[in-house]
Design a protein around this motif. Structure first.
Motif, PDB file in Angstrom:
ATOM      1  N   ALA A  66       0.796  -1.117  -0.008  1.00 56.98           N
ATOM      2  CA  ALA A  66       0.032   0.055  -0.063  1.00 56.98           C
ATOM      3  C   ALA A  66       0.790   1.108  -0.002  1.00 56.98           C
ATOM      4  CB  ALA A  66      -0.945  -0.165   1.194  1.00 56.98           C
ATOM      5  N   ILE A  67       1.835   1.259   0.782  1.00 56.83           N
ATOM      6  CA  ILE A  67       2.906   2.426   0.758  1.00 56.83           C
ATOM      7  C   ILE A  67       3.405   2.620  -0.609  1.00 56.83           C
ATOM      8  CG2 ILE A  67       4.952   3.445   2.011  1.00 56.83           C
ATOM      9  CD1 ILE A  67       3.915   1.983   4.540  1.00 56.83           C
ATOM     10  N   TYR A  68       4.095   1.590  -1.093  1.00 58.77           N
ATOM     11  CA  TYR A  68       4.705   1.756  -2.177  1.00 58.77           C
ATOM     12  C   TYR A  68       3.876   2.135  -3.473  1.00 58.77           C
ATOM     13  CZ  TYR A  68       7.387   0.034  -6.586  1.00 58.77           C
ATOM     14  OH  TYR A  68       8.036   0.200  -7.829  1.00 58.77           O
ATOM     15  N   ASP A  69       2.389   1.439  -3.616  1.00 61.68           N
ATOM     16  CA  ASP A  69       1.372   1.811  -4.494  1.00 61.68           C
ATOM     17  C   ASP A  69       1.415   3.333  -4.458  1.00 61.68           C
ATOM     18  OD1 ASP A  69       1.728  -0.666  -5.506  1.00 61.68           O
ATOM     19  OD2 ASP A  69      -0.230  -1.227  -4.704  1.00 61.68           O
ATOM     20  N   LYS A  70       1.284   3.792  -3.059  1.00 66.25           N
ATOM     21  CA  LYS A  70       0.876   5.493  -2.874  1.00 66.25           C
ATOM     22  C   LYS A  70       1.922   6.126  -3.449  1.00 66.25           C
ATOM     23  CE  LYS A  70      -1.518   8.864  -1.570  1.00 66.25           C
ATOM     24  NZ  LYS A  70      -2.833   9.163  -2.153  1.00 66.25           N
ATOM     25  N   LEU A  71       3.213   5.843  -3.071  1.00 65.10           N
ATOM     26  CA  LEU A  71       4.467   6.562  -3.758  1.00 65.10           C
ATOM     27  C   LEU A  71       4.382   6.615  -5.375  1.00 65.10           C
ATOM     28  CD1 LEU A  71       7.196   7.862  -3.212  1.00 65.10           C
ATOM     29  CD2 LEU A  71       8.256   5.414  -3.373  1.00 65.10           C
ATOM     30  N   VAL A  72       4.123   5.537  -5.986  1.00 61.15           N
ATOM     31  CA  VAL A  72       4.100   5.335  -7.477  1.00 61.15           C
ATOM     32  C   VAL A  72       3.047   6.276  -7.640  1.00 61.15           C
ATOM     33  CG1 VAL A  72       3.362   3.907  -9.438  1.00 61.15           C
ATOM     34  CG2 VAL A  72       4.845   3.127  -7.454  1.00 61.15           C
ATOM     35  N   GLU A  73       1.750   6.366  -7.072  1.00 58.16           N
ATOM     36  CA  GLU A  73       0.667   7.277  -7.469  1.00 58.16           C
ATOM     37  C   GLU A  73       1.185   8.679  -7.176  1.00 58.16           C
ATOM     38  OE1 GLU A  73      -3.770   8.536  -5.338  1.00 58.16           O
ATOM     39  OE2 GLU A  73      -3.090   6.451  -5.290  1.00 58.16           O
ATOM     40  N   ILE A  74       1.745   8.944  -6.346  1.00 56.12           N
ATOM     41  CA  ILE A  74       2.370  10.423  -6.104  1.00 56.12           C
ATOM     42  C   ILE A  74       3.264  10.946  -7.243  1.00 56.12           C
ATOM     43  CG2 ILE A  74       3.828  11.995  -4.575  1.00 56.12           C
ATOM     44  CD1 ILE A  74       2.629  10.478  -2.287  1.00 56.12           C
ATOM     45  N   ALA A  75       4.265   9.877  -7.678  1.00 55.39           N
ATOM     46  CA  ALA A  75       4.950  10.191  -8.589  1.00 55.39           C
ATOM     47  C   ALA A  75       4.218  10.342  -9.788  1.00 55.39           C
ATOM     48  CB  ALA A  75       6.325   8.897  -8.666  1.00 55.39           C
ATOM     49  N   ILE A  76       3.325   9.671 -10.325  1.00 58.11           N
ATOM     50  CA  ILE A  76       2.418   9.958 -11.489  1.00 58.11           C
ATOM     51  C   ILE A  76       1.917  11.099 -11.492  1.00 58.11           C
ATOM     52  CG2 ILE A  76       0.783   8.769 -12.636  1.00 58.11           C
ATOM     53  CD1 ILE A  76       1.377   6.112 -11.903  1.00 58.11           C
ATOM     54  N   LYS A  77       1.128  11.341 -10.339  1.00 57.42           N
ATOM     55  CA  LYS A  77       0.491  12.838 -10.474  1.00 57.42           C
ATOM     56  C   LYS A  77       1.370  13.872 -10.366  1.00 57.42           C
ATOM     57  CE  LYS A  77      -3.530  11.092  -7.768  1.00 57.42           C
ATOM     58  NZ  LYS A  77      -4.265  11.481  -6.431  1.00 57.42           N
ATOM     59  N   GLY A  78       2.803  13.900  -9.911  1.00 54.72           N
ATOM     60  CA  GLY A  78       3.663  14.884  -9.816  1.00 54.72           C
ATOM     61  C   GLY A  78       4.308  15.144 -11.199  1.00 54.72           C
ATOM     62  N   ALA A  79       4.497  13.950 -11.865  1.00 53.15           N
ATOM     63  CA  ALA A  79       5.006  14.198 -13.283  1.00 53.15           C
ATOM     64  C   ALA A  79       3.870  14.729 -14.231  1.00 53.15           C
ATOM     65  CB  ALA A  79       5.430  12.686 -13.648  1.00 53.15           C
ATOM     66  N   LYS A  80       2.769  14.411 -13.994  1.00 54.05           N
ATOM     67  CA  LYS A  80       1.624  14.832 -14.852  1.00 54.05           C
ATOM     68  C   LYS A  80       1.180  16.478 -14.624  1.00 54.05           C
ATOM     69  CE  LYS A  80      -0.912  10.743 -16.163  1.00 54.05           C
ATOM     70  NZ  LYS A  80      -2.364   9.904 -15.804  1.00 54.05           N
ATOM     71  N   GLN A  81       1.761  16.978 -13.579  1.00 51.79           N
ATOM     72  CA  GLN A  81       1.167  18.481 -13.242  1.00 51.79           C
ATOM     73  C   GLN A  81       1.539  19.564 -14.263  1.00 51.79           C
ATOM     74  OE1 GLN A  81       2.805  19.158  -9.243  1.00 51.79           O
ATOM     75  NE2 GLN A  81       0.920  18.749  -8.278  1.00 51.79           N
ATOM     76  N   GLU A  82       0.694  20.314 -14.610  1.00 49.57           N
ATOM     77  CA  GLU A  82       0.846  21.129 -15.668  1.00 49.57           C
ATOM     78  C   GLU A  82       1.485  22.188 -15.041  1.00 49.57           C
ATOM     79  OE1 GLU A  82       0.251  21.468 -18.999  1.00 49.57           O
ATOM     80  OE2 GLU A  82      -0.363  19.459 -19.032  1.00 49.57           O
ATOM     81  N   GLY A  83       2.722  22.737 -15.931  1.00 53.35           N
ATOM     82  CA  GLY A  83       3.437  23.993 -15.168  1.00 53.35           C
ATOM     83  C   GLY A  83       4.469  23.739 -14.167  1.00 53.35           C
ATOM     84  N   LYS A  84       4.721  22.339 -13.984  1.00 51.56           N
ATOM     85  CA  LYS A  84       5.785  21.801 -13.205  1.00 51.56           C
ATOM     86  C   LYS A  84       6.734  21.148 -14.001  1.00 51.56           C
ATOM     87  CE  LYS A  84       3.860  22.606  -8.990  1.00 51.56           C
ATOM     88  NZ  LYS A  84       4.673  23.359  -7.779  1.00 51.56           N
ATOM     89  N   LYS A  85       7.953  21.079 -13.307  1.00 48.25           N
ATOM     90  CA  LYS A  85       9.025  20.496 -13.939  1.00 48.25           C
ATOM     91  C   LYS A  85       9.260  18.782 -13.385  1.00 48.25           C
ATOM     92  CE  LYS A  85      11.167  24.444 -15.796  1.00 48.25           C
ATOM     93  NZ  LYS A  85      12.155  24.562 -16.864  1.00 48.25           N
ATOM     94  N   GLY A  86       8.054  18.296 -12.984  1.00 46.99           N
ATOM     95  CA  GLY A  86       8.223  16.823 -12.524  1.00 46.99           C
ATOM     96  C   GLY A  86       8.152  16.861 -11.127  1.00 46.99           C
ATOM     97  N   ILE A  87       8.346  15.762 -10.540  1.00 44.44           N
ATOM     98  CA  ILE A  87       8.547  15.522  -9.081  1.00 44.44           C
ATOM     99  C   ILE A  87       9.652  15.079  -8.665  1.00 44.44           C
ATOM    100  CG2 ILE A  87       7.087  13.363  -9.381  1.00 44.44           C
ATOM    101  CD1 ILE A  87       5.887  14.163  -6.617  1.00 44.44           C
ATOM    102  N   THR A  88      10.333  15.347  -7.597  1.00 39.55           N
ATOM    103  CA  THR A  88      11.517  15.019  -7.009  1.00 39.55           C
ATOM    104  C   THR A  88      11.220  13.819  -6.008  1.00 39.55           C
ATOM    105  OG1 THR A  88      12.526  17.202  -7.556  1.00 39.55           O
ATOM    106  CG2 THR A  88      13.965  15.520  -6.146  1.00 39.55           C
TER     107      THR A  88
END
Length: 100
Positions: free
Chosen positions: A30-52
């Protein structure tokens, strides 16, 4: 000398995380899947340069322009369409830990 075995499958990684965090495998998944979900949402954000992801790197979307390429089998020139790709750039700490 005993050889250290590094898990290379998702189930092996989840077992390692569960043991290290003293949680169940279900909780580790569950923790790993949430981390992956956060990475996907962060990469898709408009106007942002990804997620670190600290100690791992940056996940971002890159827009590649249309270009001309070659078919390696025939040498024929082909047109390659523009596309958006996912790029993961390792952070300096990760590179230093791996490369020394």
């Amino acid at each position: 000398m005993a050889k250290c075995v590094i898990p290379t499958t998702k189930s092996g990684i989840m077992a390692e995380l569960a043991a290290a965090g003293e949680v169940s495998k279900k909780q580790a998944v569950a923790i790993y899947d949430k981390l992956v979900e956060i990475a996907i949402k962060g990469a898709k954000q408009e106007g942002k340069k990804g997620i670190t992801l600290p100690a791992i790197g940056k996940v971002k979307l890159i827009k590649r322009p249309a270009r001309t390429g070659r078919n390696p089998a025939t040498g024929e020139t082909i047109k390659i369409k523009a596309k958006t790709v996912v790029k993961i750039v390792a952070c300096k700490a990760l590179k230093d830990a791996i490369l020394g």
